[in-house]
Design a protein around this motif. Sequence first.
Motif, PDB file in Angstrom:
ATOM      1  N   GLY A  27       0.817  -1.196   0.000  1.00 47.87           N
ATOM      2  CA  GLY A  27       0.000   0.000   0.000  1.00 47.87           C
ATOM      3  C   GLY A  27       0.858   1.256   0.000  1.00 47.87           C
ATOM      4  O   GLY A  27       1.840   1.348   0.734  1.00 47.87           O
ATOM      5  N   TYR A  28       0.487   2.210  -0.849  1.00 47.90           N
ATOM      6  CA  TYR A  28       1.158   3.512  -0.907  1.00 47.90           C
ATOM      7  C   TYR A  28       0.144   4.599  -0.572  1.00 47.90           C
ATOM      8  O   TYR A  28      -1.014   4.537  -0.999  1.00 47.90           O
ATOM      9  N   LEU A  29       0.602   5.593   0.171  1.00 43.07           N
ATOM     10  CA  LEU A  29      -0.250   6.695   0.597  1.00 43.07           C
ATOM     11  C   LEU A  29       0.171   7.986  -0.086  1.00 43.07           C
ATOM     12  O   LEU A  29       1.360   8.307  -0.153  1.00 43.07           O
ATOM     13  N   SER A  30      -0.815   8.713  -0.607  1.00 43.28           N
ATOM     14  CA  SER A  30      -0.550  10.009  -1.225  1.00 43.28           C
ATOM     15  C   SER A  30      -1.543  11.034  -0.705  1.00 43.28           C
ATOM     16  O   SER A  30      -2.737  10.752  -0.590  1.00 43.28           O
ATOM     17  N   LEU A  31      -1.045  12.222  -0.360  1.00 46.55           N
ATOM     18  CA  LEU A  31      -1.878  13.346   0.073  1.00 46.55           C
ATOM     19  C   LEU A  31      -1.845  14.397  -1.021  1.00 46.55           C
ATOM     20  O   LEU A  31      -0.776  14.864  -1.404  1.00 46.55           O
ATOM     21  N   VAL A  32      -3.021  14.791  -1.526  1.00 47.83           N
ATOM     22  CA  VAL A  32      -3.096  15.608  -2.732  1.00 47.83           C
ATOM     23  C   VAL A  32      -4.032  16.796  -2.517  1.00 47.83           C
ATOM     24  O   VAL A  32      -5.085  16.662  -1.891  1.00 47.83           O
ATOM     25  N   ASP A  33      -3.655  17.960  -3.034  1.00 48.07           N
ATOM     26  CA  ASP A  33      -4.542  19.118  -3.060  1.00 48.07           C
ATOM     27  C   ASP A  33      -5.565  18.907  -4.178  1.00 48.07           C
ATOM     28  O   ASP A  33      -5.224  18.963  -5.359  1.00 48.07           O
ATOM     29  N   MET A  34      -6.813  18.647  -3.813  1.00 46.27           N
ATOM     30  CA  MET A  34      -7.853  18.350  -4.786  1.00 46.27           C
ATOM     31  C   MET A  34      -8.052  19.480  -5.793  1.00 46.27           C
ATOM     32  O   MET A  34      -8.414  19.242  -6.946  1.00 46.27           O
ATOM     33  N   ARG A  35      -7.845  20.723  -5.354  1.00 44.72           N
ATOM     34  CA  ARG A  35      -8.104  21.870  -6.205  1.00 44.72           C
ATOM     35  C   ARG A  35      -7.140  21.962  -7.387  1.00 44.72           C
ATOM     36  O   ARG A  35      -7.442  22.589  -8.413  1.00 44.72           O
ATOM     37  N   ASN A  36      -5.994  21.336  -7.240  1.00 48.19           N
ATOM     38  CA  ASN A  36      -4.979  21.405  -8.300  1.00 48.19           C
ATOM     39  C   ASN A  36      -4.801  20.077  -9.030  1.00 48.19           C
ATOM     40  O   ASN A  36      -3.798  19.877  -9.714  1.00 48.19           O
ATOM     41  N   SER A  37      -5.741  19.176  -8.875  1.00 52.12           N
ATOM     42  CA  SER A  37      -5.636  17.873  -9.533  1.00 52.12           C
ATOM     43  C   SER A  37      -6.811  17.664 -10.475  1.00 52.12           C
ATOM     44  O   SER A  37      -7.931  18.101 -10.192  1.00 52.12           O
ATOM     45  N   LYS A  38      -6.540  17.015 -11.589  1.00 52.34           N
ATOM     46  CA  LYS A  38      -7.574  16.708 -12.568  1.00 52.34           C
ATOM     47  C   LYS A  38      -7.523  15.213 -12.884  1.00 52.34           C
ATOM     48  O   LYS A  38      -6.861  14.788 -13.836  1.00 52.34           O
ATOM     49  N   PRO A  39      -8.210  14.397 -12.070  1.00 52.69           N
ATOM     50  CA  PRO A  39      -8.178  12.948 -12.296  1.00 52.69           C
ATOM     51  C   PRO A  39      -8.712  12.572 -13.669  1.00 52.69           C
ATOM     52  O   PRO A  39      -9.710  13.122 -14.131  1.00 52.69           O
ATOM     53  N   THR A  40      -8.027  11.628 -14.292  1.00 54.83           N
ATOM     54  CA  THR A  40      -8.405  11.169 -15.632  1.00 54.83           C
ATOM     55  C   THR A  40      -8.432   9.643 -15.648  1.00 54.83           C
ATOM     56  O   THR A  40      -7.424   9.015 -15.315  1.00 54.83           O
ATOM     57  N   PRO A  41      -9.548   9.020 -16.006  1.00 55.50           N
ATOM     58  CA  PRO A  41      -9.605   7.557 -16.026  1.00 55.50           C
ATOM     59  C   PRO A  41      -8.712   6.968 -17.109  1.00 55.50           C
ATOM     60  O   PRO A  41      -8.525   7.564 -18.168  1.00 55.50           O
ATOM     61  N   ASP A  42      -8.190   5.804 -16.849  1.00 58.76           N
ATOM     62  CA  ASP A  42      -7.339   5.126 -17.821  1.00 58.76           C
ATOM     63  C   ASP A  42      -8.167   4.190 -18.699  1.00 58.76           C
ATOM     64  O   ASP A  42      -9.406   4.174 -18.637  1.00 58.76           O
ATOM     65  N   TYR A  43      -7.478   3.406 -19.494  1.00 53.92           N
ATOM     66  CA  TYR A  43      -8.122   2.491 -20.439  1.00 53.92           C
ATOM     67  C   TYR A  43      -9.019   1.471 -19.752  1.00 53.92           C
ATOM     68  O   TYR A  43     -10.017   1.016 -20.320  1.00 53.92           O
ATOM     69  N   LEU A  44      -8.692   1.120 -18.507  1.00 57.09           N
ATOM     70  CA  LEU A  44      -9.418   0.073 -17.800  1.00 57.09           C
ATOM     71  C   LEU A  44     -10.613   0.590 -17.014  1.00 57.09           C
ATOM     72  O   LEU A  44     -11.326  -0.196 -16.396  1.00 57.09           O
ATOM     73  N   SER A  45     -10.833   1.909 -17.002  1.00 53.66           N
ATOM     74  CA  SER A  45     -11.816   2.507 -16.105  1.00 53.66           C
ATOM     75  C   SER A  45     -12.815   3.384 -16.846  1.00 53.66           C
ATOM     76  O   SER A  45     -12.478   4.039 -17.831  1.00 53.66           O
ATOM     77  N   ASP A  46     -14.051   3.403 -16.315  1.00 55.16           N
ATOM     78  CA  ASP A  46     -15.065   4.319 -16.824  1.00 55.16           C
ATOM     79  C   ASP A  46     -14.926   5.696 -16.199  1.00 55.16           C
ATOM     80  O   ASP A  46     -15.260   6.707 -16.824  1.00 55.16           O
ATOM     81  N   SER A  47     -14.482   5.752 -14.948  1.00 55.48           N
ATOM     82  CA  SER A  47     -14.342   7.037 -14.278  1.00 55.48           C
ATOM     83  C   SER A  47     -13.236   6.977 -13.243  1.00 55.48           C
ATOM     84  O   SER A  47     -12.870   5.906 -12.753  1.00 55.48           O
ATOM     85  N   CYS A  48     -12.712   8.155 -12.928  1.00 54.81           N
ATOM     86  CA  CYS A  48     -11.715   8.334 -11.875  1.00 54.81           C
ATOM     87  C   CYS A  48     -12.147   9.577 -11.125  1.00 54.81           C
ATOM     88  O   CYS A  48     -12.085  10.687 -11.665  1.00 54.81           O
ATOM     89  N   THR A  49     -12.613   9.420  -9.902  1.00 58.10           N
ATOM     90  CA  THR A  49     -13.280  10.534  -9.243  1.00 58.10           C
ATOM     91  C   THR A  49     -13.032  10.539  -7.740  1.00 58.10           C
ATOM     92  O   THR A  49     -12.704   9.512  -7.133  1.00 58.10           O
ATOM     93  N   TRP A  50     -13.205  11.732  -7.149  1.00 57.24           N
ATOM     94  CA  TRP A  50     -13.086  11.893  -5.696  1.00 57.24           C
ATOM     95  C   TRP A  50     -14.401  11.509  -5.030  1.00 57.24           C
ATOM     96  O   TRP A  50     -15.461  11.998  -5.417  1.00 57.24           O
ATOM     97  N   ILE A  51     -14.329  10.649  -4.019  1.00 59.24           N
ATOM     98  CA  ILE A  51     -15.500  10.207  -3.267  1.00 59.24           C
ATOM     99  C   ILE A  51     -15.306  10.571  -1.802  1.00 59.24           C
ATOM    100  O   ILE A  51     -14.255  10.264  -1.225  1.00 59.24           O
ATOM    101  N   PRO A  52     -16.289  11.242  -1.168  1.00 58.62           N
ATOM    102  CA  PRO A  52     -16.161  11.527   0.270  1.00 58.62           C
ATOM    103  C   PRO A  52     -15.988  10.239   1.061  1.00 58.62           C
ATOM    104  O   PRO A  52     -16.656   9.237   0.788  1.00 58.62           O
ATOM    105  N   LEU A  53     -15.094  10.266   2.027  1.00 55.96           N
ATOM    106  CA  LEU A  53     -14.858   9.069   2.820  1.00 55.96           C
ATOM    107  C   LEU A  53     -16.121   8.603   3.537  1.00 55.96           C
ATOM    108  O   LEU A  53     -16.314   7.406   3.754  1.00 55.96           O
ATOM    109  N   GLU A  54     -16.979   9.550   3.895  1.00 56.09           N
ATOM    110  CA  GLU A  54     -18.226   9.197   4.571  1.00 56.09           C
ATOM    111  C   GLU A  54     -19.174   8.434   3.651  1.00 56.09           C
ATOM    112  O   GLU A  54     -20.111   7.796   4.116  1.00 56.09           O
TER     113      GLU A  54
END
Length: 257
Positions: free
Chosen positions: A123-150
């Motif tokens: 397992g690898y951990l990364s802490l990211v500023d959401m405001r400066n990131s633009k997630p992009t899904p890869d070939y294997l995925s329909d979506s790549c998105t931020w989900i609230p932990l709750e």
Amino acid sequence: MDQNKKQGTWFWNPNNFLPGVSIDCVVIGFDLNQLHILLLKMKDAELWLLPGGFVQKDEDMDSAASRILKERTGIKLPYLKQFHTFGNLNRRENNPVNNSDSPMAVQFKEMLPWLEQRFISTGYLSLVDMRNSKPTPDYLSDSCTWIPLESLHKLIYDHNMIVDKALEQIRNQINYLPIGFSLLPEKFTMKEYQVLYEEILKKKLDRANFQKKILKLGFLDRHEKQLKGGAHKAPYLYAFNKDKYNELLEKGIGYLS
């Protein structure tokens, strides 16, 4: 050939990777109200998972983690660290993806025997500023998105357990991880900083006591007030003094101790 198809062809050739070794990445963000986690939704299936992949035969683990996360999410990492190895014998039996009815399984059936072997995942951990990131899904995925932990989905395999372990790591190492610097915007209010710690620790903190302790450590620079509301109500903005902040991280001085 389309670049995504090239990546897919490479991914599904087992000769390119070390057998039985995988990487799963927990990417944490903060929207100034609550913590979020970056998830992938598998193509043509209602399956959610952490960004992960396999280690090429000619690369080390850290390089593999950086490559995997960049390829699968499009995000360049400001922070990345190993936090645990997951090797339970039956870790892949929960909500599996490699069944014969899966659209991905049908498309890449020659890969199934290789996928069915036992995998030890780091397992690898990364802490990211959401405001400066633009997630992009890869070939294997329909979506790549931020989900609230709750609102976290039921994930494949033991990925929910991996998330829980990552959060435990953050809480246990809160004095040694660049939590605020990685998750907050360049300028923020003291309330936003406090909410971040409350979300991580899962408990309310006394406002006056929190502010007193944080300011006493001397790693914040105060700026102009926010231009909203009455002047007497507008909160001050703060920014990290990077040199002082890093010095405290190296010494492990407790922010909340």
